[in-house]
Design a protein around this motif. Structure first.
Motif, PDB file in Angstrom:
ATOM      1  N   ARG A  88      -1.001  -4.875  11.757  1.00  9.14           N
ATOM      2  CA  ARG A  88      -0.524  -5.101  10.388  1.00  9.14           C
ATOM      3  C   ARG A  88       0.135  -3.825   9.887  1.00  9.14           C
ATOM      4  O   ARG A  88      -0.152  -2.732  10.366  1.00  9.14           O
ATOM      5  N   THR A  89       0.992  -3.966   8.914  1.00  9.92           N
ATOM      6  CA  THR A  89       1.631  -2.797   8.321  1.00  9.92           C
ATOM      7  C   THR A  89       1.557  -2.899   6.807  1.00  9.92           C
ATOM      8  O   THR A  89       1.551  -3.992   6.249  1.00  9.92           O
ATOM      9  N   GLY A  90       1.494  -1.760   6.175  1.00  5.97           N
ATOM     10  CA  GLY A  90       1.604  -1.703   4.729  1.00  5.97           C
ATOM     11  C   GLY A  90       3.071  -1.567   4.373  1.00  5.97           C
ATOM     12  O   GLY A  90       3.820  -0.865   5.036  1.00  5.97           O
ATOM     13  N   SER A  91       3.495  -2.257   3.330  1.00  5.79           N
ATOM     14  CA  SER A  91       4.910  -2.275   3.022  1.00  5.79           C
ATOM     15  C   SER A  91       5.130  -2.254   1.513  1.00  5.79           C
ATOM     16  O   SER A  91       4.502  -3.016   0.778  1.00  5.79           O
ATOM     17  N   LEU A  92       6.048  -1.388   1.066  1.00  5.43           N
ATOM     18  CA  LEU A  92       6.411  -1.387  -0.352  1.00  5.43           C
ATOM     19  C   LEU A  92       7.120  -2.685  -0.726  1.00  5.43           C
ATOM     20  O   LEU A  92       7.027  -3.141  -1.860  1.00  5.43           O
ATOM     21  N   PHE A  93       7.822  -3.277   0.236  1.00 11.40           N
ATOM     22  CA  PHE A  93       8.460  -4.570  -0.006  1.00 11.40           C
ATOM     23  C   PHE A  93       7.406  -5.621  -0.351  1.00 11.40           C
ATOM     24  O   PHE A  93       7.598  -6.427  -1.263  1.00 11.40           O
ATOM     25  N   ASP A  94       6.282  -5.602   0.364  1.00  7.94           N
ATOM     26  CA  ASP A  94       5.203  -6.544   0.057  1.00  7.94           C
ATOM     27  C   ASP A  94       4.580  -6.269  -1.305  1.00  7.94           C
ATOM     28  O   ASP A  94       4.170  -7.191  -2.006  1.00  7.94           O
ATOM     29  N   VAL A  95       4.513  -5.006  -1.691  1.00  6.56           N
ATOM     30  CA  VAL A  95       4.025  -4.689  -3.039  1.00  6.56           C
ATOM     31  C   VAL A  95       4.966  -5.314  -4.071  1.00  6.56           C
ATOM     32  O   VAL A  95       4.519  -5.902  -5.058  1.00  6.56           O
ATOM     33  N   MET A  96       6.264  -5.210  -3.831  1.00  9.84           N
ATOM     34  CA  MET A  96       7.233  -5.822  -4.760  1.00  9.84           C
ATOM     35  C   MET A  96       7.088  -7.346  -4.780  1.00  9.84           C
ATOM     36  O   MET A  96       7.160  -7.971  -5.842  1.00  9.84           O
ATOM     37  N   ILE A  97       6.875  -7.956  -3.602  1.00  5.20           N
ATOM     38  CA  ILE A  97       6.669  -9.401  -3.542  1.00  5.20           C
ATOM     39  C   ILE A  97       5.393  -9.768  -4.295  1.00  5.20           C
ATOM     40  O   ILE A  97       5.353 -10.751  -5.049  1.00  5.20           O
ATOM     41  N   ASN A  98       4.340  -8.980  -4.118  1.00  7.20           N
ATOM     42  CA  ASN A  98       3.099  -9.217  -4.856  1.00  7.20           C
ATOM     43  C   ASN A  98       3.342  -9.133  -6.358  1.00  7.20           C
ATOM     44  O   ASN A  98       2.776  -9.914  -7.138  1.00  7.20           O
ATOM     45  N   MET A  99       4.180  -8.199  -6.767  1.00  5.56           N
ATOM     46  CA  MET A  99       4.468  -8.037  -8.192  1.00  5.56           C
ATOM     47  C   MET A  99       5.276  -9.199  -8.746  1.00  5.56           C
ATOM     48  O   MET A  99       5.219  -9.473  -9.942  1.00  5.56           O
TER      49      MET A  99
END
Length: 191
Positions: A145-156
């Protein structure tokens, strides 16, 4: 009510933690298992779709839905050739849904303790952001798995949609709704 709020928040956070802890998580194998289970319902859906299709209007021998059918056939062909696209969109949709739900339950919990709607909204938004960030940081330590700022934006996106739904619900359920939905209120706003 407070116990229900706490249990719901803990349940959603637990789901996020468990889902984020699964190494090499892939959506398509899970969907295949669900598809195998739902194949038993195919007969029901087939009969229902035949029933609906028989009642759709037909103009000059062709259905109004023929262009949609053509687009869907092309789309399905493309998806069969590129299943990673479905995996990507399903994962991002799951992020949005989970963090949308988290925002709603956080607001429900916070509003049990804080009488200010605005402060509860702000803390729900902030809490959603903090959990999104912490979850992605934690995922970077899970194998595969990877941590991603893109996923943080999707979560937001999910958090923001949750906030919008809460604001809309607050407007609808308050006396303020008359300012927006009464004809007299609309006339006053336009003047």
């Amino acid at each position: 009510m407070k116990k229900v709020a706490w249990l719901t928040v803990i349940g959603v956070l637990g789901f996020i933690y468990i889902a984020s802890s699964i190494p090499d998580l892939r959506v398509l194998p899970v969907l295949r298992h669900i598809l195998d289970f739902t194949r038993s319902f195919d007969v029901v859906f087939l009969r229902l779709s035949e029933f609906i299709a028989a009642r759709l209007p037909v103009e000059g021998g062709s259905s109004y839905l023929a262009p949609i059918d053509t687009v869907m056939q092309d789309f399905l062909l493309y998806i069969r050739r590129n299943p990673a696209i479905i995996e990507f969109f399903l994962r991002k949709l799951a992020h949005i849904i989970v963090f949308f739900t988290l925002t709603l339950v956080l607001f429900f919990l916070l509003y049990q303790y804080i009488s200010s709607k605005a402060l509860s909204l702000f803390l729900s938004f902030t809490g959603g952001f903090v959990f999104a960030l912490l979850d992605e940081i934690r995922q970077s330590f899970v194998p595969g798995r990877t941590g991603s700022l893109f996923d943080v934006m999707i979560n937001m996106v999910g958090v923001s949609l949750g906030i919008l739904v809460i604001i809309f619900a607050l407007i609808i359920t308050s006396g303020e709704r008359y300012r927006y939905f009464r004809p007299e209120g609309i006339k006053k706003e336009l003047e």
